[in-house]
Write a protein that holds these residues in place. Sequence first.
Motif, short mmCIF file in Angstrom:
data_model
loop_
_atom_site.label_atom_id
_atom_site.label_comp_id
_atom_site.label_asym_id
_atom_site.label_seq_id
_atom_site.Cartn_x
_atom_site.Cartn_y
_atom_site.Cartn_z
N GLU A 15 -19.12 -17.37 6.13
CA GLU A 15 -18.14 -18.41 5.76
C GLU A 15 -17.51 -18.11 4.40
O GLU A 15 -16.29 -18.15 4.24
CB GLU A 15 -18.83 -19.77 5.74
CG GLU A 15 -17.93 -20.92 5.34
CD GLU A 15 -18.68 -22.23 5.22
OE1 GLU A 15 -18.12 -23.19 4.63
OE2 GLU A 15 -19.84 -22.32 5.69
N CYS B 95 -25.74 -15.18 -0.42
CA CYS B 95 -26.21 -15.90 0.77
C CYS B 95 -26.81 -14.94 1.79
O CYS B 95 -27.85 -15.22 2.39
CB CYS B 95 -25.06 -16.68 1.39
SG CYS B 95 -24.46 -18.07 0.41
N TRP B 96 -26.14 -13.82 1.99
CA TRP B 96 -26.65 -12.83 2.94
C TRP B 96 -27.99 -12.28 2.48
O TRP B 96 -28.93 -12.14 3.26
CB TRP B 96 -25.63 -11.71 3.12
CG TRP B 96 -26.05 -10.65 4.09
CD1 TRP B 96 -26.62 -10.84 5.31
CD2 TRP B 96 -25.92 -9.24 3.91
NE1 TRP B 96 -26.85 -9.62 5.91
CE2 TRP B 96 -26.43 -8.63 5.08
CE3 TRP B 96 -25.41 -8.44 2.89
CZ2 TRP B 96 -26.46 -7.25 5.24
CZ3 TRP B 96 -25.43 -7.07 3.07
CH2 TRP B 96 -25.95 -6.49 4.22
N ARG C 196 -30.18 -13.71 0.83
CA ARG C 196 -31.21 -14.74 1.02
C ARG C 196 -31.48 -15.06 2.48
O ARG C 196 -32.30 -15.91 2.80
CB ARG C 196 -30.80 -16.01 0.29
CG ARG C 196 -30.91 -15.91 -1.22
CD ARG C 196 -30.46 -17.18 -1.89
NE ARG C 196 -31.03 -17.29 -3.23
CZ ARG C 196 -30.75 -18.27 -4.07
NH1 ARG C 196 -29.91 -19.23 -3.72
NH2 ARG C 196 -31.31 -18.32 -5.26
N GLY C 197 -30.77 -14.40 3.37
CA GLY C 197 -31.02 -14.57 4.80
C GLY C 197 -30.16 -15.59 5.49
O GLY C 197 -30.37 -15.89 6.67
N ASP C 198 -29.16 -16.15 4.80
CA ASP C 198 -28.27 -17.15 5.40
C ASP C 198 -26.96 -16.48 5.80
O ASP C 198 -25.94 -16.57 5.11
CB ASP C 198 -28.02 -18.28 4.40
CG ASP C 198 -27.27 -19.47 5.02
OD1 ASP C 198 -26.79 -19.33 6.16
OD2 ASP C 198 -27.17 -20.52 4.36
N SER C 199 -26.98 -15.80 6.95
CA SER C 199 -25.82 -15.04 7.39
C SER C 199 -24.62 -15.94 7.69
O SER C 199 -23.47 -15.56 7.42
CB SER C 199 -26.17 -14.21 8.63
OG SER C 199 -27.11 -13.21 8.32
N ALA C 200 -24.87 -17.10 8.25
CA ALA C 200 -23.77 -18.00 8.60
C ALA C 200 -23.00 -18.42 7.35
O ALA C 200 -21.76 -18.40 7.32
CB ALA C 200 -24.29 -19.22 9.34
N ARG C 201 -23.71 -18.83 6.31
CA ARG C 201 -23.06 -19.23 5.06
C ARG C 201 -22.39 -18.03 4.40
O ARG C 201 -21.31 -18.15 3.81
CB ARG C 201 -24.08 -19.86 4.12
CG ARG C 201 -23.53 -20.33 2.79
CD ARG C 201 -22.52 -21.42 2.95
NE ARG C 201 -22.13 -21.98 1.65
CZ ARG C 201 -20.94 -22.48 1.40
NH1 ARG C 201 -20.02 -22.52 2.35
NH2 ARG C 201 -20.67 -22.97 0.20
#
Length: 233
Positions: free
Chosen positions: A76, A65-66, A68-73
Motif C-alpha cells: 500500500e 513494513c515489508w 517487519r512482515g506486513d506485506s499488505a501495508r
Amino acid sequence: GLALARRLGEGVKVSSMLLTLGTVRVDQGQYEEGEAYLAEAMAVAVRAHDSYGEILAQAHLGIVCWGRGDSARAIERLETARTRAREVGHPLPAAVASRYLGLIATEAGDYARAAARHREWMDYDPDPVSAHILARTAHDVASLAAMLGEAEQAAWLFGAAAALGAAIGLAPAWPERGVHERARSHALGTLGDDAFDAAFNAGRRLSQEHILAEVEAVLDAGVGSPQATSGDR
C-alpha cells in the motif's frame, strides 16, 4: 518571503539528514529505530513542502513494513509512493518503490509483476547502467531466476552481483537480503554445491554486457510466466 524560503530550505536539509539516518538503520535491520527517523523525515518534508523528500520517506516506510512482515501495508505504501512520484515527476522515489514492489512480487510468486517492476527500477538509470544499479539488479533478478526454476542462471547472476558489490563496496542490506539468501539457498539446493560454485564463479567473470543480457533474459521469462496477471499495468 526570504525568511520563509530559508526556513523551507532548512527543512529540506533536515528531512534529507533524517532520511539518510533512517535508511541506514533499515539497511542494518534496525526497523524500529529506522522507522522513527523516517516518520520524522516525512513530517519535516511535509512542513517544508518538499514533495521529493515526503514521497521518498513514504517509500522507505513501506520497506520497513515489508521488513517487519506486513506485506499488505508495505505494498500500500510503496504503490502510493510510486504513483505520486510518477505523477509529480520524481524518478528516484518511483524507482525505489518499483524495486521493492518487484522483490515483494517475487516472494509472492507473481513473477510477471516482479519483472515489470524490476524493469522500471532499471529504467531509472541512464544507459549505460551504473555499477550500483547493476549490482542491486543482478541480485534481485538472480532471486527471480531461482524462483522461476532457472537455477544455473540464478547462480551466474549471484556471482556477478557478488563481484560488482565487492568492487564498489556495496554491503548486503535488509530486508532484501532475506530474499536473496532464500533464493540462493533454493538455487544451491537445486544444483548441488559443485555445480552452483562453478556457475557462481563463472558469473563473477561476466562482462557488464553479458550480465545485462542475462538480466533481460530472466525478465523476459518472468513476463511470460504462468503467474502473469492482466492487471499489472
